[in-house]
Design an enzyme around this catalytic site. Structure first.
Site, PDB file in Angstrom:
ATOM      1  N   GLY A   1       8.279  12.777  -0.365  1.00  0.00           N
ATOM      2  CA  GLY A   1       9.396  11.258  -0.039  1.00  0.00           C
ATOM      3  C   GLY A   1       9.333  11.532   1.579  1.00  0.00           C
TER       4      GLY A   1
ATOM      5  CG  LEU B   1      -3.476   0.997  10.504  1.00  0.00           C
ATOM      6  CD1 LEU B   1      -5.214   2.092   9.920  1.00  0.00           C
ATOM      7  CD2 LEU B   1      -3.962  -0.566  10.143  1.00  0.00           C
TER       8      LEU B   1
ATOM      9  CB  CYS C   1      17.978   3.307 -17.710  1.00  0.00           C
ATOM     10  SG  CYS C   1      19.284   3.138 -18.537  1.00  0.00           S
TER      11      CYS C   1
ATOM     12  CB  ALA D   1       6.714   6.168   7.968  1.00  0.00           C
TER      13      ALA D   1
ATOM     14  CD  GLU E   1       0.218  -2.283   2.114  1.00  0.00           C
ATOM     15  OE1 GLU E   1      -0.915  -1.485   2.849  1.00  0.00           O
ATOM     16  OE2 GLU E   1       1.424  -1.488   2.417  1.00  0.00           O
TER      17      GLU E   1
END
EC number: 4.2.1.49
Length: 559
Positions: free
Chosen positions: A493, A275, A411, A267, A197
């Site tokens: 997403g 970055l 769940c 991404a 990270e």
């Protein structure tokens, strides 16, 4: 006229308890869940309305947020609020079984569905990126993706390591709102993990919430820990501050061999979420304002390096897969012609679940009382007594998952069981066993609610990957069925131009009317997932449709 603000130095927390601030629970629920999305325990950057996923926001600006809150407090149970890309634009008279809120976020005509055009609109205050559950007000923190990630790792372990990940380790990157689930999911699946990270603040967040166990000082220290823990058969997660586009190639150069490789950096959004190698985070954010084209180019060049390293691991025989952030597409656009040689996680590991309508069913306790969630956990076990895998998940979740904001649970269950659980929860509210109403929702990443050719609908067996009628039908059906709020988004997403998806949330307030709505919504919503996959020719879905009595005219109708 004042310029609308995306920054406010304020802390927001949803009300707890049974005292209403709106006119009914049907409007109190979206109000509390909107506020919960911006709780500092939940959101990645709440002062800028950012919930997760790069710039996934809960409202377009603070003025829009204020007006949404005011409107929900005054909304009647025969009215519907319309929200357009995070802005409340209208209230219309409908009826008691209609949704109280209808949301459309980030939707663009396909030819203009690019980050460049979206960013222009965003800069003018005309659009908002809603991600999936940020702009639809049902984000529950990293728990929301933990079980899906866990199921993926477990299935990968079944396919590649005889179902045993003890002594194995996962290499990945990204510890944001979505990626932050990876270390805990790997641990629960029995594996060690090395999680790269580039922002220390995100590592700190995951350490505080116990989603990651330790932070290494440097790469050598990280590898030494991995070697020690795997030899001891321990499942420990390790965070490493650094850039994946630098560290993965170095691991390849050293001949280090992980047991599984994936990635959950942001991404999908090169301007705001990835970055470039060699850059500081401050330089990245500054240059995004002054020279966005150069920033996007540099980020995508680094993604190409990152993906080449992932391909190198795959060529060594290491199970390698995309976890839905569109990094393969970005790398391909930068000249990595074989970027799609490694699969996405859905076709590799998850699609059989989708064929049965199984996906990320979630609920939150509007009371704020953790005991309400523990009681629902027990009810799930009671109603699904023979699913040892599900019971193990619930036990691990209670032991290891820290609640963020309002207590909640994820769940994975499918068609038939969702309605059964929802009706049971509603009855628990009616009898007073639960201290306040429950909201039930899900991720947009579900079996029938998304079209995303590089993620959920990648490699559909009939070639229908890009057909986006399905999430539109899902949203329409959930609206007709009486969900409390329904959302239709674009770009979640995987970024602009690559997905369309829908969401729903329904309130269990203990009433008979709620029970009728719950039965419809929680049957029809997963039913669209079975329908979509049956239409694509998946035999598992066709069999499920017949078993569950779905009326699919071209498939199950009696002739």
């Amino acid at each position: 006229m004042t310029t609308p603000s995306k920054f406010r130095d304020i802390e927001i927390r949803a009300p707890r308890g049974t005292t209403l601030t709106a006119k009914s629970w049907l409007t109190e629920a979206p109000l509390r869940m909107l506020m919960n999305n911006l709780d500092p325990e939940v959101a990645e950057n709440p002062r800028e309305l950012v919930v997760y996923g790069g710039i996934g926001r809960a409202a377009r600006n603070w003025e829009c947020y204020d007006r949404i809150v005011e409107t929900l407090k005054q909304l009647n149970d025969d009215e519907t609020l319309l929200v357009q890309s995070g802005k409340p634009v209208g209230v219309f008279k409908t009826h008691a079984n209609a949704p109280r809120v209808l949301i459309a976020n980030s939707n663009l005509v396909p030819h203009w569905a690019t980050w460049e055009h979206f960013n222009e609109l965003d800069a003018k205050g005309l659009a908002m990126y809603g991600q999936m559950t940020a702009g639809s007000w049902i984000y529950i923190g990293s728990q929301g993706i933990v079980q899906g990630t866990y199921e993926t790792f477990v299935e990968a372990g079944r396919q590649h390591y005889d179902g045993n990940l003890k002594g194995r380790w996962v290499l990945t990157a990204g510890l944001g709102g979505m990626g932050g689930a990876q270390p805990l999911a790997a641990t629960l699946a029995g594996a060690c993990s090395l999680n790269i990270e580039c922002q220390q603040s995100r590592i700190d967040f995951r350490l505080r919430s116990r989603y990651v166990d330790e932070q290494a000082k440097d790469l050598d220290d990280a590898l030494a820990r991995i070697q020690r823990y795997t030899a001891e058969g321990k499942a420990i997660s390790i965070a490493l501050l650094g850039n994946a586009a630098e560290i993965l190639p170095e691991l390849v150069r050293r001949g280090v061999r992980p047991d599984m490789v994936t990635d959950q950096t942001s991404a999908h959004d090169p301007l705001n979420g990835y970055l470039p190698a060699g850059w500081s985070w401050e330089e990245y954010r500054d240059r995004a304002q002054t020279d966005p084209a150069a920033v996007v180019k540099a980020a995508k060049q680094s993604m190409a390096v990152h993906v080449r390293a992932m391909l190198a691991f795959q060529q060594q025989g290491v199970p390698t897969f995309d976890y839905g952030n569109n990094i393969r597409q970005m790398a391909k656009e930068e000249g990595v012609a074989n970027a799609f040689d490694f699969p996405g996680f859905v076709p590799a590991y998850i699609r059989p679940l989708f064929c049965r309508g199984i996906g990320p069913f979630r609920w939150a306790a509007l009371s704020g009382d953790p005991q309400d969630i523990y009681k629902t956990d027990a009810k799930v076990k009671q109603l699904i007594p023979d699913d040892a895998h599900l019971h193990r998940w619930l036990d691990m979740a209670r032991e290891r998952i820290s609640f963020q904001g309002l207590p909640a649970r994820i769940c994975w269950v499918g068609l038939g069981l969702r309605a059964k659980l929802g009706l049971a929860f509603n009855e628990m509210v009616r009898t007073g066993e639960l201290s306040a109403p429950i909201v039930i929702g899900r991720d947009h990443l579900d079996s029938g609610s998304v079209a995303s050719p590089n993620r959920e609908t990648e490699a559909m067996q009939d070639g229908s990957d890009a057909v986006s009628d399905w999430p539109l039908l899902n949203a329409l059906l959930n609206t007709a069925s009486g969900a409390t709020w329904v959302s239709l988004h674009h770009g979640g997403g995987v970024g602009m131009g690559f997905s369309q998806h829908s969401g729903m949330v329904i309130v269990c307030d203990g009433s008979d009317e709620a029970a009728e709505r719950i039965a419809r919504v929680l049957t029809n919503d997963p039913g669209t997932g079975v329908m979509r996959h049956a239409d694509a020719g998946y035999q598992v879905a066709i069999d499920c449709a017949k078993e569950q009595g779905l009326n699919l005219p071209m498939i199950t109708a009696q002739r």
